[in-house]
Design an enzyme around this catalytic site. Structure first.
Site, mmCIF file in Angstrom:
data_model
loop_
_atom_site.group_PDB
_atom_site.id
_atom_site.type_symbol
_atom_site.label_atom_id
_atom_site.label_comp_id
_atom_site.label_asym_id
_atom_site.label_seq_id
_atom_site.Cartn_x
_atom_site.Cartn_y
_atom_site.Cartn_z
ATOM 1 N N GLY A 123 134.605 -24.197 3.790
ATOM 2 C CA GLY A 123 134.530 -25.613 3.402
ATOM 3 C C GLY A 123 135.088 -25.856 2.019
ATOM 4 C CG ASN A 124 136.754 -29.257 0.926
ATOM 5 O OD1 ASN A 124 136.186 -30.271 0.509
ATOM 6 N ND2 ASN A 124 137.413 -29.235 2.080
ATOM 7 C CG HIS A 125 133.413 -27.627 -4.358
ATOM 8 N ND1 HIS A 125 132.147 -27.109 -4.255
ATOM 9 C CD2 HIS A 125 134.213 -26.603 -4.725
ATOM 10 C CE1 HIS A 125 132.175 -25.826 -4.579
ATOM 11 N NE2 HIS A 125 133.426 -25.490 -4.856
ATOM 12 C CB SER A 126 135.575 -33.349 -0.446
ATOM 13 O OG SER A 126 135.523 -34.734 -0.249
#
Ligand code: PMT
Length: 416
Positions: free
Chosen positions: A218-221
């Site tokens: 995943g990512n931090h958005s």
């Protein structure tokens, strides 16, 4: 909000009317804040207010004249021109006398005459002694101004210049400017819901690429910037759908349709199947460029096979923005580019991305630790499809969103 450079929209024209109260000195902060934001500010003090803050100060802060009388200008119809051109008039401090004059329609100086001729929103910021504020005459006058659609920022309770404590204290410049921003936002394009009938979607959040039932890439958005775009669009009457990737639904404005698209493939398939029904698409989501080649049905356990490590094979995800822009040429596609590096590098990477993706516009934001992802503020440069910079804007994510929506609204309104 700071509009750093703006080739898309002209600066806002703000008239700051200053009444004769001790709080006039605080209004210097209001003028400074607007000019710093790139607005064109015109100060119109009353003659009596110059006892508190002089004309020279207002001229220096606003960079223009600070006339008090209708006949101070060249033409004698200065008030009509100023009133016609203004996006907002804010009167601070609004004294009991000034409020009574405005209520009665008295036009005895440049400020009251300009207010009488105004068609733009008017913000009134009363400041006076508690006894005067609570007097039925003042309360009646304030009620009438509100009924006429003027925006009144009520005074605070606190220490007064007389040494008393009570209601009547003028709020601080930051609070006045914030109130004015909210009024300006509501009244964009004269308060018209100019995007009524426009069908818009926003991709928001960060995709999660499943490895097995418990793990993902995943990512931090957080989805905050996408939610802000959805809000800016709904404020102007657009019919908005959000393709949401793992965001807290509580951050989305009411009235939007939400379709959950947690992974890049979910988002790709959904957007591709329905994009033809939309006029405008904001691609704000941070979409994973790669996903695991295999999605295990069962949790991958530690075993002798992976005792020395685990090489996870990744495959490319489709580029949702590029494919949607090429398949639906009627759709106005607005992409985002999250880049790292110094400012010049970020701009160059973003420009190259704009040319590659086929979007009408790309908003480039520098991301990093505490920057872009998850924050409440953002700073973006917008380039068009050819890579030419058309706008730079910084502020809260909602302020940035409103500036971006302004940019596209002009084109959509023309089309409708
Ligand atoms: O959500 P927040 O915490 O508020 O943070 C906001 C943000 C930093 C995520 C947002 O402002 C932002 O920059 N979004 C784009 C992030 C990104 O994925 O950038 P990119 O440079 O990898 O992609 C460029 C564009 O192509 C984006 O519009 C992206 O949605 C799109 N894309 C990318 C990959 C892919 N497979 N398909 C796509 O459509």
């Amino acid at each position: 909000m700071t509009v750093l450079e703006n080739a898309g929209t002209p600066p806002r024209r703000i008239i700051v009317g200053v009444g004769a109260g001790i709080a006039a000195y605080k209004v210097t902060g209001v003028v400074r804040q607007f000019t710093k934001a790139g607005d064109t500010v015109r100060v119109i003090p009353t003659q009596a207010s110059l006892n508190f803050v002089g004309q020279t100060t207002w001229q220096a802060l606003s960079g223009g004249p600070a006339h008090t009388d209708v006949f101070d200008g060249d033409t004698g119809v200065d008030h009509v021109e100023a009133a016609r051109d203004a996006d907002l008039i804010v009167i601070a401090p609004a004294t009991a006398d000034l409020i009574a004059k405005i209520r009665a329609g008295i036009a005895s100086d440049l400020l009251t005459t300009t207010v009488l001729a105004a068609t733009c929103p008017v913000v009134v910021v009363p400041a006076m002694h508690t006894a005067m504020w609570e007097n039925p005459a003042t309360q009646d006058n304030i009620g009438v101004l509100k009924d006429r659609g003027m925006h009144v920022l009520d005074p605070e309770v606190g220490d007064l210049s007389s040494g008393d404590t009570g209601a009547g204290r003028m709020p601080e410049p930051e609070a006045i400017c914030e109130f004015c921003e909210a009024v300006l936002a509501q009244s964009s394009f004269g308060g018209k819901k100019d995007l009524t009938g426009v069908r818009a979607f926003v991709t928001a959040g960060g995709t999660r690429e499943p490895i097995d039932p418990v793990r993902f890439i995943g990512n931090h958005s957080s989805g905050k910037q996408g939610a802000a775009i959805a809000q800016a669009l709904t404020e102007r009457g657009a019919d908005v759908t959000v393709f949401a990737a793992n965001i807290d639904p509580g951050i989305l404005p009411s009235g939007v349709t939400v379709i959950n698209t947690p992974s890049a493939i979910d988002m790709y398939e959904t957007v591709q199947s329905v994009a033809g029904e939309f006029d405008l698409g904001f691609f704000v989501a941070a979409v994973a460029d790669f996903r695991p080649a295999q999605d295990w049905d069962q949790k991958v356990k530690k075993s002798s096979e992976n005792a020395d490590g685990w090489a996870l094979q990744l495959v490319r995800n489709p580029d949702i923005l590029r494919e949607t822009a090429s398949r639906y040429p009627h759709l106005l596609c607005f992409g985002f580019a999250a880049e790292t590096g110094d400012e010049a590098q970020v701009l160059e990477f973003g420009k190259a991305k704009a040319r590659r993706k086929g979007a009408r516009y790309i908003a480039i934001n520098q991301v990093g630790k505490d920057q872009g992802f998850g924050t409440d503020t953002n700073r973006v440069s917008v380039v068009d499809g050819a890579g030419t910079k058309v706008l730079s804007v910084a502020g809260t994510k909602l302020q940035v969103a409103r500036a971006l929506v302004d940019l596209v609204a002009v084109q959509l309104v023309k089309k409708n």
